[in-house]
Design a protein around this motif. Structure first.
Motif, mmCIF file in Angstrom:
data_model
loop_
_atom_site.group_PDB
_atom_site.id
_atom_site.type_symbol
_atom_site.label_atom_id
_atom_site.label_comp_id
_atom_site.label_asym_id
_atom_site.label_seq_id
_atom_site.Cartn_x
_atom_site.Cartn_y
_atom_site.Cartn_z
ATOM 1 N N LEU A 121 8.316 5.503 0.029
ATOM 2 C CA LEU A 121 7.615 4.671 -0.949
ATOM 3 C C LEU A 121 6.793 5.517 -1.915
ATOM 4 O O LEU A 121 6.751 5.240 -3.116
ATOM 5 C CB LEU A 121 6.698 3.670 -0.246
ATOM 6 N N ARG A 122 6.160 6.544 -1.379
ATOM 7 C CA ARG A 122 5.387 7.447 -2.253
ATOM 8 C C ARG A 122 6.310 8.059 -3.300
ATOM 9 O O ARG A 122 5.974 8.141 -4.481
ATOM 10 C CB ARG A 122 4.723 8.544 -1.421
ATOM 11 N N GLY B 291 -0.596 7.845 -3.032
ATOM 12 C CA GLY B 291 -0.541 8.683 -1.850
ATOM 13 C C GLY B 291 -0.666 7.805 -0.623
ATOM 14 O O GLY B 291 -0.894 6.597 -0.729
ATOM 15 N N TYR B 292 -0.484 8.417 0.521
ATOM 16 C CA TYR B 292 -0.616 7.638 1.749
ATOM 17 C C TYR B 292 -1.312 8.458 2.808
ATOM 18 O O TYR B 292 -1.367 9.681 2.735
ATOM 19 C CB TYR B 292 0.746 7.139 2.241
ATOM 20 N N SER B 293 -1.847 7.737 3.784
ATOM 21 C CA SER B 293 -2.473 8.399 4.926
ATOM 22 C C SER B 293 -2.177 7.581 6.169
ATOM 23 O O SER B 293 -1.914 6.375 6.100
ATOM 24 C CB SER B 293 -3.984 8.530 4.729
ATOM 25 N N ILE B 294 -2.223 8.272 7.297
ATOM 26 C CA ILE B 294 -2.101 7.618 8.591
ATOM 27 C C ILE B 294 -3.475 7.743 9.237
ATOM 28 O O ILE B 294 -3.928 8.850 9.519
ATOM 29 C CB ILE B 294 -0.985 8.266 9.428
ATOM 30 N N PRO B 295 -4.158 6.600 9.428
ATOM 31 C CA PRO B 295 -5.551 6.648 9.890
ATOM 32 C C PRO B 295 -5.738 7.399 11.210
ATOM 33 O O PRO B 295 -6.683 8.169 11.346
ATOM 34 C CB PRO B 295 -5.946 5.187 10.047
ATOM 35 N N HIS B 296 -4.817 7.181 12.150
ATOM 36 C CA HIS B 296 -4.921 7.859 13.443
ATOM 37 C C HIS B 296 -3.525 7.967 14.038
ATOM 38 O O HIS B 296 -2.750 7.013 13.975
ATOM 39 C CB HIS B 296 -5.843 7.082 14.394
ATOM 40 N N PRO B 297 -3.180 9.127 14.613
ATOM 41 C CA PRO B 297 -1.814 9.321 15.136
ATOM 42 C C PRO B 297 -1.390 8.299 16.200
ATOM 43 O O PRO B 297 -0.215 8.003 16.326
ATOM 44 C CB PRO B 297 -1.850 10.721 15.743
ATOM 45 N N SER B 298 -2.341 7.761 16.934
ATOM 46 C CA SER B 298 -1.978 6.811 17.982
ATOM 47 C C SER B 298 -1.813 5.382 17.454
ATOM 48 O O SER B 298 -1.411 4.492 18.189
ATOM 49 C CB SER B 298 -3.033 6.825 19.091
ATOM 50 N N GLU B 299 -2.132 5.181 16.188
ATOM 51 C CA GLU B 299 -2.040 3.849 15.595
ATOM 52 C C GLU B 299 -0.842 3.807 14.643
ATOM 53 O O GLU B 299 -0.728 4.626 13.747
ATOM 54 C CB GLU B 299 -3.323 3.537 14.821
ATOM 55 N N ALA B 300 0.059 2.853 14.856
ATOM 56 C CA ALA B 300 1.250 2.719 14.000
ATOM 57 C C ALA B 300 0.867 1.962 12.730
ATOM 58 O O ALA B 300 1.144 0.781 12.573
ATOM 59 C CB ALA B 300 2.360 2.009 14.755
ATOM 60 N N ARG B 301 0.209 2.663 11.840
ATOM 61 C CA ARG B 301 -0.278 2.055 10.601
ATOM 62 C C ARG B 301 -0.286 3.111 9.503
ATOM 63 O O ARG B 301 -0.566 4.278 9.750
ATOM 64 C CB ARG B 301 -1.679 1.492 10.795
ATOM 65 N N VAL B 302 0.026 2.664 8.296
ATOM 66 C CA VAL B 302 0.016 3.537 7.130
ATOM 67 C C VAL B 302 -0.811 2.870 6.041
ATOM 68 O O VAL B 302 -0.673 1.667 5.809
ATOM 69 C CB VAL B 302 1.459 3.772 6.612
ATOM 70 N N ASN B 303 -1.655 3.639 5.390
ATOM 71 C CA ASN B 303 -2.402 3.154 4.226
ATOM 72 C C ASN B 303 -1.810 3.807 2.982
ATOM 73 O O ASN B 303 -1.729 5.038 2.903
ATOM 74 C CB ASN B 303 -3.879 3.496 4.333
ATOM 75 N N ILE B 304 -1.385 2.985 2.026
ATOM 76 C CA ILE B 304 -0.810 3.485 0.779
ATOM 77 C C ILE B 304 -1.750 3.124 -0.354
ATOM 78 O O ILE B 304 -2.080 1.947 -0.554
ATOM 79 C CB ILE B 304 0.587 2.888 0.522
ATOM 80 N N ARG B 305 -2.188 4.137 -1.081
ATOM 81 C CA ARG B 305 -3.097 3.951 -2.217
ATOM 82 C C ARG B 305 -2.288 4.044 -3.501
ATOM 83 O O ARG B 305 -1.525 4.988 -3.695
ATOM 84 C CB ARG B 305 -4.183 5.028 -2.205
ATOM 85 N N VAL B 306 -2.447 3.038 -4.363
ATOM 86 C CA VAL B 306 -1.722 3.001 -5.630
ATOM 87 C C VAL B 306 -2.725 2.783 -6.754
ATOM 88 O O VAL B 306 -3.521 1.845 -6.703
ATOM 89 C CB VAL B 306 -0.674 1.857 -5.648
ATOM 90 N N GLN B 307 -2.671 3.655 -7.740
ATOM 91 C CA GLN B 307 -3.455 3.478 -8.962
ATOM 92 C C GLN B 307 -2.477 3.497 -10.117
ATOM 93 O O GLN B 307 -1.662 4.416 -10.239
ATOM 94 C CB GLN B 307 -4.492 4.582 -9.122
ATOM 95 N N THR B 308 -2.562 2.463 -10.962
ATOM 96 C CA THR B 308 -1.628 2.347 -12.076
ATOM 97 C C THR B 308 -2.342 2.587 -13.398
ATOM 98 O O THR B 308 -3.567 2.723 -13.447
ATOM 99 C CB THR B 308 -0.975 0.947 -12.102
ATOM 100 N N THR B 309 -1.550 2.572 -14.452
ATOM 101 C CA THR B 309 -2.110 2.742 -15.794
ATOM 102 C C THR B 309 -2.657 1.437 -16.346
ATOM 103 O O THR B 309 -3.164 1.400 -17.463
ATOM 104 C CB THR B 309 -1.033 3.287 -16.746
ATOM 105 N N GLY B 310 -2.566 0.359 -15.559
ATOM 106 C CA GLY B 310 -3.117 -0.919 -15.999
ATOM 107 C C GLY B 310 -2.459 -2.117 -15.342
ATOM 108 O O GLY B 310 -3.082 -3.155 -15.173
#
Length: 101
Positions: free
Chosen positions: A27-28, A41-60
């Motif tokens: 997706l990135r 960009g994305y981050s995985i908050p903790h290796p033991s947690e099956a979760r991804v945070n995706i940050r999106v900033q657009t031009t508007g």
């Protein structure tokens, strides 16, 4: 699930449950191909947690719409790769099958 300011919809963080680097990195990649995306960009908050945070900033444009479009683009890419692979396998079987006769 979406987090972020309701006033500025061009920047949001999306949290995807039961996902990991496989989907997040793809997706990135597709998000970075979109000219409406200024930063993602994305981050995985903790290796033991099956979760991804995706940050999106657009031009508007609303980040939610841009992410949705990127998901659709990624689905199209996967469908193309799958059909190309299936065709290559069929071609290989046809070529090798005729040689053994």
């Amino acid at each position: 699930m979406e987090h972020g300011s309701y006033k500025d919809q061009s920047a949001s963080t999306f949290s995807l449950a039961d996902e990991d680097h496989t989907l997040a990195n793809a997706l990135r990649f597709t998000l970075n191909q979109d000219p409406r995306v200024s930063v993602c960009g994305y981050s995985i908050p903790h290796p033991s947690e099956a979760r991804v945070n995706i940050r999106v900033q657009t031009t508007g444009d609303p980040a939610k719409e841009v992410l949705k479009d990127s998901c659709q683009d990624l689905m199209m890419i996967c469908q193309h790769v799958r059909s190309t692979f299936d065709q290559a396998v069929a071609d290989f079987k046809n070529t090798n099958g005729s040689e053994s006769e």
